[in-house]
Each structure stands twice: as C-alpha cells, then as structure tokens.
Design an enzyme around this catalytic site. Structure first.
Site, PDB file in Angstrom:
ATOM      1  N   LEU A  79      29.723  54.523  32.622  1.00 39.01           N
ATOM      2  CA  LEU A  79      29.299  53.125  32.771  1.00 39.01           C
ATOM      3  C   LEU A  79      29.858  52.254  31.653  1.00 39.01           C
ATOM      4  O   LEU A  79      29.882  52.641  30.478  1.00 39.01           O
ATOM      5  CB  LEU A  79      27.773  53.024  32.774  1.00 39.01           C
ATOM      6  CG  LEU A  79      27.049  53.611  33.993  1.00 39.01           C
ATOM      7  CD1 LEU A  79      25.540  53.464  33.819  1.00 39.01           C
ATOM      8  CD2 LEU A  79      27.501  52.946  35.290  1.00 39.01           C
ATOM      9  N   CYS A  80      30.264  51.058  32.032  1.00 33.85           N
ATOM     10  CA  CYS A  80      30.843  50.096  31.093  1.00 33.85           C
ATOM     11  C   CYS A  80      29.919  49.801  29.924  1.00 33.85           C
ATOM     12  O   CYS A  80      30.376  49.651  28.789  1.00 33.85           O
ATOM     13  CB  CYS A  80      31.163  48.802  31.854  1.00 33.85           C
ATOM     14  SG  CYS A  80      31.575  47.388  30.818  1.00 33.85           S
TER      15      CYS A  80
END
Length: 234
Positions: free
Chosen positions: A120-121
């Site tokens: 996830l960013c």
C-alpha cells in the site's frame, strides 16, 4: 481511471489542463501501473475488495474514506518540464487550505525505503508526501505521455477498517463530524481555487467534452474493465 486517461489525452492532444476531485462508491484498491497484483494471501483483510489499475505509478491505494484527485497538464505548460516540481505545486496549496481549517499539515521532508516495499502507498515514504501529526495523509504519483503529465493523489480522511494502521486526517473525535457534512465538497472547491492560482491558470468548472466522454467510455470497455489489465504482471 478511464476518465483520467481521457483527460491525459486531452492534455497531450488539445493542450487542455484539468483538475478532477472524486470519491469511490465502495472500498476499492487501485494498483500502481508498474505494480504486481499481489495474491490475497498477502492480507486477508482485503479479500473480495474490487481492484483496478491506475495509469500512474506508485503503490496500491485503498480508496475508502478519502478524496482522490487527478491533475493533467499539457507539454506546453512550464511545469511539465520539471515533473518533481509538480508534486510541490499541487501539495503546497493543500497545506495552505488545510491550515485555514486548523489542520497543520507539512511535507515529510525525507524519504525512506523498507527492505521489502509495502504493497500500500501509505506504507511508503517520499519527501514530498504530506503528513499530519507524523502520519502520511497525502501521496501522489505521475505518468507522462507525449510530454503531458497526469498526477494522481489520495487524501486520507478517516481510518479504514481495511487498513487500521493508517490514521486519517479527520480521525480526532471533534473532526469526524466534518466528514459527514458539506465540508468535503467545500474543501475540494477550495483546493481547486488554490491550485488554479498556483499554476497560474483560470479555474473553469465544466463537464467532460463529448470527445473525452466517448474516449473514457471506450477505455473503460476495452481496457479498465478487463481482468487482463487489472491482473497483468509487470
């Protein structure tokens, strides 16, 4: 995603600049363009969530309690010559507007990389990220095409039950009510006005052109709705 690519094409072909704010009607994971579609064993919490693939790079974003933006700029605009500066140009007005609402947000200032890059960013760290009380609340990624650039970003508003380790901007008790009100629409409008001033272009509110709408619809049918696009290995 198809609309954002159509707007990038408008920037490349017709030298049009556009800024779009939107939200998602259900929790969804958007994969970065160059990112592998990890197996569900990686995190059972996300099992069953719909997935799409963005045109821009970076890590996956869990779109739930957040605001997404896309900004497309033609090759003729001076900012297209310095893509890293575009992050600063878009993020600084966000800092300024949030400050008027007593939300003190700042640039991270330093980058960091884990041994194994998080899926996830919001688990990744770039110096141009925006942080609130030490937590990342906005990150962005770009894609260039024929000199034009599209930049995507996500402003995390509340913690999602699918990613409980990422605090949102409005998590404090006294601010959660803002998420339920007209505050978000007003915030997007204020961001747009400030960004238009920063890039020295007038702000005009308008719908997609017929050409953009048709191109987006075709891209959705032939690209973004296909499993081969979402699940492709990079």
């Amino acid at each position: 995603m198809a609309v954002d690519e159509a707007l990038l094409e408008s920037a490349a072909e017709n030298e049009l600049c556009s800024l779009r704010w939107y939200r998602w009607d259900q929790p969804t994971i958007s994969l970065g363009y160059f990112q592998k579609n990890e197996t569900e064993e990686q995190n059972q919490t996300w099992k069953g969530l719909p997935r799409v693939r963005r045109l821009s790079g970076g890590g996956a974003i869990l779109h739930h309690h957040e605001l997404t933006y896309s900004f497309a700029i033609p090759a003729s605009h001076p900012l297209s010559q310095f893509p890293p500066d575009l992050y600063l140009t878009i993020h600084q007005p966000v800092i300024d507007i949030l400050a008027t609402h007593d939300l003190q947000v700042a640039f991270r200032g330093v980058s960091f990389k884990a041994e194994s890059e998080p899926f996830l960013c919001f688990g990744r760290g770039d110096e141009r990220d925006l942080v609130y009380q030490g937590n990342k609340i906005l990150g962005s990624a770009q894609r260039r095409r024929r000199g034009a650039i599209v930049q995507h970003g996500s402003l995390l508003l509340l913690t999602s039950e699918y990613a409980p380790h990422f605090p949102g901007l409005l998590n404090q008790y006294e601010q959660i009510s803002l998420y339920q009100s007209q505050f978000l629409s007003r915030l997007a409008e204020e961001f747009s006005q400030a960004i238009a001033q920063a890039i020295q272009l007038p702000l005009e509110s308008q719908k997609l052109t017929d050409e953009e709408f048709e191109q987006a619809r075709q891209l959705e049918k032939e690209k973004y709705s296909r499993e081969s696009w979402t699940s492709r290995k990079t």
